[in-house]
Write a protein that holds these residues in place. Structure first.
Motif, PDB file in Angstrom:
ATOM      1  N   UNK A   1      -1.146  -1.586 -13.095  1.00 34.59           N
ATOM      2  CA  UNK A   1      -1.655  -2.491 -14.128  1.00 34.59           C
ATOM      3  C   UNK A   1      -2.052  -3.849 -13.554  1.00 34.59           C
ATOM      4  N   UNK A   2      -2.123  -3.948 -12.220  1.00 38.94           N
ATOM      5  CA  UNK A   2      -2.493  -5.195 -11.560  1.00 38.94           C
ATOM      6  C   UNK A   2      -3.718  -4.976 -10.670  1.00 38.94           C
ATOM      7  N   UNK A   3      -4.378  -6.074 -10.362  1.00 39.92           N
ATOM      8  CA  UNK A   3      -5.531  -5.986  -9.457  1.00 39.92           C
ATOM      9  C   UNK A   3      -5.079  -5.896  -8.010  1.00 39.92           C
ATOM     10  N   UNK A   4      -3.959  -6.571  -7.683  1.00 42.85           N
ATOM     11  CA  UNK A   4      -3.429  -6.567  -6.317  1.00 42.85           C
ATOM     12  C   UNK A   4      -1.920  -6.656  -6.393  1.00 42.85           C
ATOM     13  N   UNK A   5      -1.242  -6.505  -5.234  1.00 41.09           N
ATOM     14  CA  UNK A   5       0.219  -6.528  -5.268  1.00 41.09           C
ATOM     15  C   UNK A   5       0.785  -7.202  -4.029  1.00 41.09           C
ATOM     16  N   UNK A   6       2.067  -7.537  -4.094  1.00 34.70           N
ATOM     17  CA  UNK A   6       2.747  -8.269  -3.028  1.00 34.70           C
ATOM     18  C   UNK A   6       2.722  -7.492  -1.715  1.00 34.70           C
ATOM     19  N   UNK A   7       2.358  -8.165  -0.656  1.00 33.26           N
ATOM     20  CA  UNK A   7       2.321  -7.592   0.699  1.00 33.26           C
ATOM     21  C   UNK A   7       1.380  -6.393   0.786  1.00 33.26           C
ATOM     22  N   UNK A   8       0.305  -6.427   0.002  1.00 32.45           N
ATOM     23  CA  UNK A   8      -0.574  -5.263  -0.126  1.00 32.45           C
ATOM     24  C   UNK A   8      -1.127  -4.795   1.218  1.00 32.45           C
ATOM     25  N   UNK A   9      -1.698  -5.703   1.992  1.00 30.54           N
ATOM     26  CA  UNK A   9      -2.281  -5.312   3.271  1.00 30.54           C
ATOM     27  C   UNK A   9      -1.272  -4.685   4.213  1.00 30.54           C
TER      28      UNK A   9
END
Length: 435
Positions: free
Chosen positions: A230-238
């Motif tokens: 439900x989000x566009x991006x997330x924590x520590x995604x890369x």
């Protein structure tokens, strides 16, 4: 070699400084004047915030009366519960007794559930009928999962938890989800529905996927994992995605909000998840993590605003809505601090120091905090995000130029060190709370 040694020292030193910073508010806590009757501080909730606050109240002021209201005999941590799902740990290894708080620190344990707070009379009502009178109150209740009728996911009510576990409150739900994973046929589809912000433990869903992928890689290598987000991006995604590519290939697929990743409805009978624009996914195992808000005791006592979370004064974590009550941990609005165990531990110490200072009529400390969130991605491979925060007249802010995430270009040895640091952090913070 010299560069690696320096990097290891820096991370280790950062962890040491984090522990020191978290404890700093109590070093300045004034003693209550001799001859006064012992004040009574009640703490609701025995998690990272509440257990820490109870211990540090007694550590700073042994004569203070402290009562912890907590219905359980022990606390199961959300941190490291994902490792139980991956088969790396068992539930006993993340379960911590309140015995030391009672026996060593002389914290009274009211083994009951708080059902009401009367701030005018300074009373806490318990489910068993007892009423506790307090001089200061610290509330660390944690979260509730939003039901369908209050901003949650259609069809995802308490009855659905058995078919499609959330496992966002560790314990029986953790074991249920693990048993479903074990029973799943090789080649099956596991779907995790990740919630919108804000929610408990921002990196948690993605560490969970990593642990389950490691289990599948060993035991069910043809299985697939789908994250509906439900989000566009997330924590520590890369960093997560780099690790997923490295260890799990094409096993994991992530669908974000702009690509119709938000789950708005579920059918527990068929384990079907339905997205905002009508896409349907049938899972063999479904892990649904719905939107969240502060636990009912906080919302029903006037501590939460329209967002469902509790606004606080960052210097004391005293509620800005109800005087005499401090709110710490996941239930509080402390952004940009994350809703993490480390943050709650630091906030518990701040609230304890503030409660003592306010009872004594002394000057308040001006706190600062450090937070680190470690995440395991694979065996001997972990990543982290860290931040430094301070209280100002305008609220809590991030200290410019501080913190950051693990470097993308780190080698395998550095990732292995991060996993060692993660284990050390868990061991030290639970010892800080419960011994």
């Amino acid at each position: 070699m010299k560069k690696k040694t320096q990097s290891a020292f820096t991370r280790r030193r950062f962890t040491q400084l984090a522990a020191a910073a978290a404890a700093t508010p109590l070093l300045a806590a004034p003693q209550i004047a001799k001859g006064q009757a012992a004040a009574h501080v009640v703490v609701i909730g025995g998690g990272f915030g509440g257990a820490t606050a109870a211990k540090y109240l007694k550590k700073a002021e042994p004569d203070l009366r402290v009562t912890l209201v907590e219905p359980n005999d022990s606390f199961i941590t959300c941190p490291y519960s994902n490792l139980v799902l991956g088969g790396w740990r068992d539930l006993a290894s993340i379960t911590h007794s309140y015995d030391h708080l009672r026996d060593r620190w002389n914290v009274a344990h009211a083994k009951d559930t708080a059902t009401g707070i009367d701030a005018d009379s300074r009373n806490v009502t318990l489910a068993g009928g007892e009423t506790l009178t307090y001089d200061r109150l610290i509330v660390s209740p944690g979260i509730d999962l939003r039901p369908p009728e209050d901003g949650g996911i259609a069809g995802y009510d308490e009855a659905a938890y058995e078919a499609m576990p959330h496992a966002w409150k560790p314990g029986a739900q953790t074991l249920l989800l693990r048993s479903q994973l074990e029973a799943m046929e090789d080649g099956g589809l596991f779907v995790l529905a990740s919630p919108p912000n804000p929610f408990r433990c921002p990196p948690g869903p993605y560490e969970r996927v990593s642990m389950i992928a490691d289990y599948f890689k060993k035991e069910k290598p043809s299985s697939k994992i789908l994250i509906l987000d439900a989000k566009e991006r997330f924590s520590k995604q890369g960093l997560f995605q780099q690790g997923w590519d490295r260890f799990y290939g094409d096993m994991i697929e992530w669908v974000n909000l702009p690509n119709d990743g938000q789950v708005v409805e579920v059918d527990p009978a068929t384990r079907t998840l339905i997205t905002e624009f009508g896409m349907e996914y049938q899972a063999e195992v479904a892990n649904v993590v719905p939107p969240q808000y502060a636990k009912a005791i906080a919302r029903n006592s006037g501590l939460a605003d329209a967002s469902g979370w509790c606004p606080v004064d960052g210097r004391t974590f005293e509620s800005t809505l109800v005087p005499g009550v401090h709110v710490v941990g996941d239930a509080s609005i402390a952004s940009p601090m994350p809703k993490s165990g480390f943050a709650a531990n630091s906030q518990g110490k701040t609230a304890a120091a503030a409660a003592i200072a306010l009872l004594a009529g002394r000057e308040l400390a001006n706190p600062a905090w450090v937070n680190t969130c470690y995440s395991h991605v694979a065996p001997d491979y972990a990543i982290s995000v860290a931040g430094v925060y301070k209280a100002t007249d305008d609220g809590i802010i991030s200290v410019e130029g501080s913190g950051g995430v693990s470097p993308m270009e780190a080698d395998e040895a550095s990732r292995k060190l991060e996993s060692v640091y993660a284990d050390g952090w868990y061991k030290s913070i639970t010892a800080d709370m419960f011994t």
